[in-house]
Design a protein around this motif. Sequence first.
Motif, short mmCIF file in Angstrom:
data_model
loop_
_atom_site.label_atom_id
_atom_site.label_comp_id
_atom_site.label_asym_id
_atom_site.label_seq_id
_atom_site.Cartn_x
_atom_site.Cartn_y
_atom_site.Cartn_z
N LYS A 168 52.93 19.53 37.20
CA LYS A 168 51.73 19.62 38.02
C LYS A 168 51.83 18.57 39.13
CE LYS A 168 47.20 20.81 38.46
NZ LYS A 168 46.64 22.16 38.50
N ASN B 196 49.81 17.08 42.50
CA ASN B 196 48.62 17.01 43.33
C ASN B 196 48.92 16.15 44.56
OD1 ASN B 196 46.31 18.39 41.85
ND2 ASN B 196 47.14 17.07 40.25
N SER C 163 57.19 27.95 42.18
CA SER C 163 55.75 28.13 41.99
C SER C 163 55.44 29.51 41.40
CB SER C 163 55.01 27.96 43.33
OG SER C 163 55.11 26.63 43.80
N ASN D 188 55.89 29.66 37.83
CA ASN D 188 55.04 28.71 37.11
C ASN D 188 55.80 27.51 36.56
OD1 ASN D 188 52.61 30.20 37.48
ND2 ASN D 188 53.22 31.57 35.83
N ASP E 130 53.30 23.60 39.70
CA ASP E 130 51.99 23.96 40.24
C ASP E 130 51.60 22.89 41.25
OD1 ASP E 130 49.47 24.94 40.72
OD2 ASP E 130 48.61 24.24 38.83
N ASN F 135 49.10 21.54 44.22
CA ASN F 135 47.76 21.66 44.77
C ASN F 135 47.52 20.55 45.78
OD1 ASN F 135 46.32 23.82 43.03
ND2 ASN F 135 47.37 22.51 41.54
N ASN G 263 42.09 17.74 35.68
CA ASN G 263 43.40 17.93 35.05
C ASN G 263 43.63 17.10 33.79
OD1 ASN G 263 44.01 19.60 37.23
ND2 ASN G 263 44.91 17.92 38.41
N ASP H 271 55.42 15.01 33.82
CA ASP H 271 54.63 16.25 33.78
C ASP H 271 53.64 16.34 34.93
OD1 ASP H 271 55.82 17.17 31.40
OD2 ASP H 271 54.45 15.99 30.18
N ASN H 272 53.21 15.17 35.43
CA ASN H 272 52.21 15.12 36.49
C ASN H 272 52.61 14.09 37.54
OD1 ASN H 272 49.73 16.77 35.39
ND2 ASN H 272 50.43 15.51 33.68
#
Length: 245
Positions: free
Chosen positions: A2, A4, A25, A28, A31, A33, A77, A105-106
Motif C-alpha cells: 500500500k 500513500n 496495480s 493488485n 495499491d 493512492n 488504513n 507493506d506500507n
Amino acid sequence: MKINILSLFPEMFGPLQQSILGKASEKNIVDINVTDFRDFTTNKQHHVDDTPYGGGAGMLLQAQPIFDALDHIESENGSLGRVILLDPAGRKFDQKVAEEFSKEDNLTFICGHYEGYDERIRARVTDEISLGDFVLTGGELGAMVVIDATVRLLPEVLGNNESAVGDSFSTGLLEYPQYTRPASFRGMDVPEVLTSGNHQKIAEWRKKESLRRTLLRRPDLLENYELDDEEKRLLLEVKEEENLF
C-alpha cells in the motif's frame, strides 16, 4: 504493498498508472493512492503555506494540513508504514534503499513545495530521502522515481523475477552488455560466446564484462565490493586487457 502519497498536485502521478507500475496495480500487487493535503487545511483561503518565523525568503508548508492528512490516512488504513519525506537533506536514494523499502507493506510519501517545511513535520517522518545534490521544484518527481525503483522489486511485478536481480547496482556492479537479433548489424557483431550455447562460458563472459564496465565507468563501486576468487581473476584479466597497470 500500500502506497500513500501526500501532494498538492495529484494529477502529476498519472505515469504511475502506466507501463509496469500500471500492470502491478491491475494485478493488485500494489495499491497507490494520492491525497491532496490542501483538502485538510482549516483556513478559509485553503492556504497550506505561510511565511517563516524570523523572516526570510520563500514560504514554508504548514504542519497542520500534513498532520491532519496523515491522521486521516492512518485512521483509514490502520498504518502509515514508513513515512518518507522527499528532502535535499535526506539520505541519498540508491538500489539498497529501494530493496529496503520493497520489504515493507506500507509506504507514505510527503511531497513538498515552496521553500521548505515547517520543521515540526519531521516529527511524523521515519525516512528523509534525496535523489542527489540538486533541487527540484517539488517532491513529486522524486517520489515517482523512488516508487518506480521500489515497486519493480516486488514479486511478480516484472515478467521474469530474475530481471531485477541482474540489474545494474542490484549486485553491486554495473550490468553486463546485452544484445538481441540480428547477430550482425551495420558491421557490429554480437560477441561469439553469446551464440555458442555454452552457458558456463556465457556466465563467465557476463561476469567479466560486468566487472569491466564497472571498472571503466564506476570504479568507485568496486571500493566496497567484496570480490570472490573468480572475480579477482577476471578483474585482473580486464586490467591487463585495458592496459591499466
